[in-house]
Write a protein that holds these residues in place. Structure first.
Motif, PDB file in Angstrom:
ATOM      1  N   GLU A   1      22.585  -8.966   9.153  1.00 46.75           N
ATOM      2  CA  GLU A   1      22.752  -7.516   9.189  1.00 46.75           C
ATOM      3  C   GLU A   1      22.382  -7.083  10.606  1.00 46.75           C
ATOM      4  N   GLY A   2      23.390  -6.864  11.437  1.00 43.89           N
ATOM      5  CA  GLY A   2      23.146  -6.594  12.852  1.00 43.89           C
ATOM      6  C   GLY A   2      22.599  -7.848  13.508  1.00 43.89           C
ATOM      7  N   THR A   3      21.421  -7.737  14.085  1.00 43.12           N
ATOM      8  CA  THR A   3      20.797  -8.903  14.713  1.00 43.12           C
ATOM      9  C   THR A   3      19.740  -9.544  13.812  1.00 43.12           C
ATOM     10  N   THR A   4      19.576  -9.028  12.601  1.00 45.39           N
ATOM     11  CA  THR A   4      18.542  -9.516  11.689  1.00 45.39           C
ATOM     12  C   THR A   4      19.151 -10.455  10.659  1.00 45.39           C
ATOM     13  N   LEU A   5      18.479 -11.596  10.445  1.00 46.30           N
ATOM     14  CA  LEU A   5      18.877 -12.536   9.406  1.00 46.30           C
ATOM     15  C   LEU A   5      17.980 -12.345   8.199  1.00 46.30           C
ATOM     16  N   PHE A   6      18.597 -12.241   7.036  1.00 45.62           N
ATOM     17  CA  PHE A   6      17.872 -12.121   5.773  1.00 45.62           C
ATOM     18  C   PHE A   6      18.092 -13.403   4.973  1.00 45.62           C
ATOM     19  N   TYR A   7      16.997 -14.030   4.573  1.00 42.49           N
ATOM     20  CA  TYR A   7      17.049 -15.293   3.849  1.00 42.49           C
ATOM     21  C   TYR A   7      16.768 -15.094   2.370  1.00 42.49           C
ATOM     22  N   SER A   8      17.412 -15.935   1.555  1.00 41.97           N
ATOM     23  CA  SER A   8      17.179 -15.954   0.116  1.00 41.97           C
ATOM     24  C   SER A   8      17.371 -17.390  -0.367  1.00 41.97           C
ATOM     25  N   THR A   9      16.943 -17.664  -1.593  1.00 41.47           N
ATOM     26  CA  THR A   9      17.092 -19.015  -2.130  1.00 41.47           C
ATOM     27  C   THR A   9      18.554 -19.279  -2.466  1.00 41.47           C
ATOM     28  N   ASP A  10      18.916 -20.558  -2.442  1.00 40.39           N
ATOM     29  CA  ASP A  10      20.319 -20.926  -2.664  1.00 40.39           C
ATOM     30  C   ASP A  10      20.467 -22.041  -3.692  1.00 40.39           C
ATOM     31  N   ASP A  11      19.390 -22.395  -4.375  1.00 43.68           N
ATOM     32  CA  ASP A  11      19.481 -23.484  -5.353  1.00 43.68           C
ATOM     33  C   ASP A  11      18.518 -23.210  -6.505  1.00 43.68           C
ATOM     34  N   ASN A  12      19.060 -22.681  -7.592  1.00 44.18           N
ATOM     35  CA  ASN A  12      18.223 -22.339  -8.741  1.00 44.18           C
ATOM     36  C   ASN A  12      17.583 -23.557  -9.383  1.00 44.18           C
ATOM     37  N   HIS A  13      18.249 -24.717  -9.323  1.00 43.13           N
ATOM     38  CA  HIS A  13      17.667 -25.923  -9.905  1.00 43.13           C
ATOM     39  C   HIS A  13      16.363 -26.288  -9.203  1.00 43.13           C
ATOM     40  N   VAL A  14      16.368 -26.246  -7.887  1.00 45.94           N
ATOM     41  CA  VAL A  14      15.171 -26.585  -7.128  1.00 45.94           C
ATOM     42  C   VAL A  14      14.097 -25.521  -7.328  1.00 45.94           C
ATOM     43  N   MET A  15      14.505 -24.274  -7.408  1.00 46.54           N
ATOM     44  CA  MET A  15      13.520 -23.216  -7.649  1.00 46.54           C
ATOM     45  C   MET A  15      12.869 -23.390  -9.023  1.00 46.54           C
ATOM     46  N   ASN A  16      13.646 -23.793 -10.020  1.00 49.25           N
ATOM     47  CA  ASN A  16      13.071 -24.069 -11.338  1.00 49.25           C
ATOM     48  C   ASN A  16      12.084 -25.225 -11.268  1.00 49.25           C
ATOM     49  N   LEU A  17      12.435 -26.259 -10.497  1.00 49.09           N
ATOM     50  CA  LEU A  17      11.544 -27.395 -10.303  1.00 49.09           C
ATOM     51  C   LEU A  17      10.250 -26.955  -9.627  1.00 49.09           C
ATOM     52  N   LEU A  18      10.369 -26.117  -8.603  1.00 49.95           N
ATOM     53  CA  LEU A  18       9.196 -25.603  -7.906  1.00 49.95           C
ATOM     54  C   LEU A  18       8.307 -24.794  -8.851  1.00 49.95           C
ATOM     55  N   HIS A  19       8.903 -23.912  -9.622  1.00 53.21           N
ATOM     56  CA  HIS A  19       8.114 -23.090 -10.542  1.00 53.21           C
ATOM     57  C   HIS A  19       7.457 -23.926 -11.632  1.00 53.21           C
ATOM     58  N   GLN A  20       8.125 -24.974 -12.082  1.00 53.68           N
ATOM     59  CA  GLN A  20       7.502 -25.867 -13.058  1.00 53.68           C
ATOM     60  C   GLN A  20       6.300 -26.574 -12.438  1.00 53.68           C
ATOM     61  N   ALA A  21       6.429 -26.991 -11.184  1.00 48.14           N
ATOM     62  CA  ALA A  21       5.312 -27.650 -10.503  1.00 48.14           C
ATOM     63  C   ALA A  21       4.148 -26.681 -10.314  1.00 48.14           C
ATOM     64  N   ILE A  22       4.449 -25.440  -9.956  1.00 45.36           N
ATOM     65  CA  ILE A  22       3.403 -24.431  -9.795  1.00 45.36           C
ATOM     66  C   ILE A  22       2.709 -24.173 -11.128  1.00 45.36           C
ATOM     67  N   ASP A  23       3.497 -24.003 -12.197  1.00 44.02           N
ATOM     68  CA  ASP A  23       2.923 -23.800 -13.535  1.00 44.02           C
ATOM     69  C   ASP A  23       2.060 -24.987 -13.927  1.00 44.02           C
ATOM     70  N   HIS A  24       2.534 -26.184 -13.654  1.00 44.50           N
ATOM     71  CA  HIS A  24       1.774 -27.397 -13.981  1.00 44.50           C
ATOM     72  C   HIS A  24       0.436 -27.402 -13.244  1.00 44.50           C
ATOM     73  N   ALA A  25       0.468 -27.057 -11.950  1.00 39.83           N
ATOM     74  CA  ALA A  25      -0.751 -27.039 -11.140  1.00 39.83           C
ATOM     75  C   ALA A  25      -1.751 -26.003 -11.648  1.00 39.83           C
ATOM     76  N   LYS A  26      -1.252 -24.881 -12.123  1.00 38.15           N
ATOM     77  CA  LYS A  26      -2.143 -23.829 -12.618  1.00 38.15           C
ATOM     78  C   LYS A  26      -2.780 -24.192 -13.954  1.00 38.15           C
ATOM     79  N   HIS A  27      -2.174 -25.094 -14.713  1.00 38.45           N
ATOM     80  CA  HIS A  27      -2.707 -25.477 -16.011  1.00 38.45           C
ATOM     81  C   HIS A  27      -3.758 -26.563 -15.915  1.00 38.45           C
ATOM     82  N   GLN A  28      -3.930 -27.158 -14.760  1.00 37.93           N
ATOM     83  CA  GLN A  28      -4.912 -28.252 -14.617  1.00 37.93           C
ATOM     84  C   GLN A  28      -6.288 -27.749 -14.383  1.00 37.93           C
TER      85      GLN A  28
END
Length: 105
Positions: A78-105
């Motif tokens: 957008e003009g000279t600014t780059l806006f980033y977002s996630t592009d792989d829901n499978h990996v994001m699900n994997l990340l969130h599962q790992a975070i949830d797992h870490a919080k349960h320990q």
């Protein structure tokens, strides 16, 4: 009843092994995890990421380039600014599962 997932390692070709190892490499770095976690809900500019996570711009740019090369994030300009977002829901699900797992320990 939980479905059991079976994977036969003899069926994995070299490309699949490489992609899987690169995905786990991406998720093995705390800075990349912080960036992906921030981007999971909405897009952010590089400046917003640096400010929110209290990181240097060169660090953020380097990590975003790494994640973009793995197609885990995407950007729009957008003009000279780059806006980033996630592009792989499978990996994001994997990340969130790992975070949830870490919080349960």
């Amino acid at each position: 009843m939980e479905e059991e997932v079976q994977t036969n390692t003899h069926e994995l070709d070299e490309e699949t092994l490489f992609v899987v190892s690169q995905t786990f490499k991406a998720l093995s770095d705390p800075t990349r995890i912080r960036i992906l976690n921030l981007l999971c809900c909405e897009e952010h500019s590089v400046n917003e990421i640096t400010e929110t996570l209290n990181l240097g711009q060169s660090t953020v740019s380097h990590q975003l380039r790494f994640l973009k090369n793995l197609r885990l994030v995407k950007f729009r300009r957008e003009g000279t600014t780059l806006f980033y977002s996630t592009d792989d829901n499978h990996v994001m699900n994997l990340l969130h599962q790992a975070i949830d797992h870490a919080k349960h320990q």
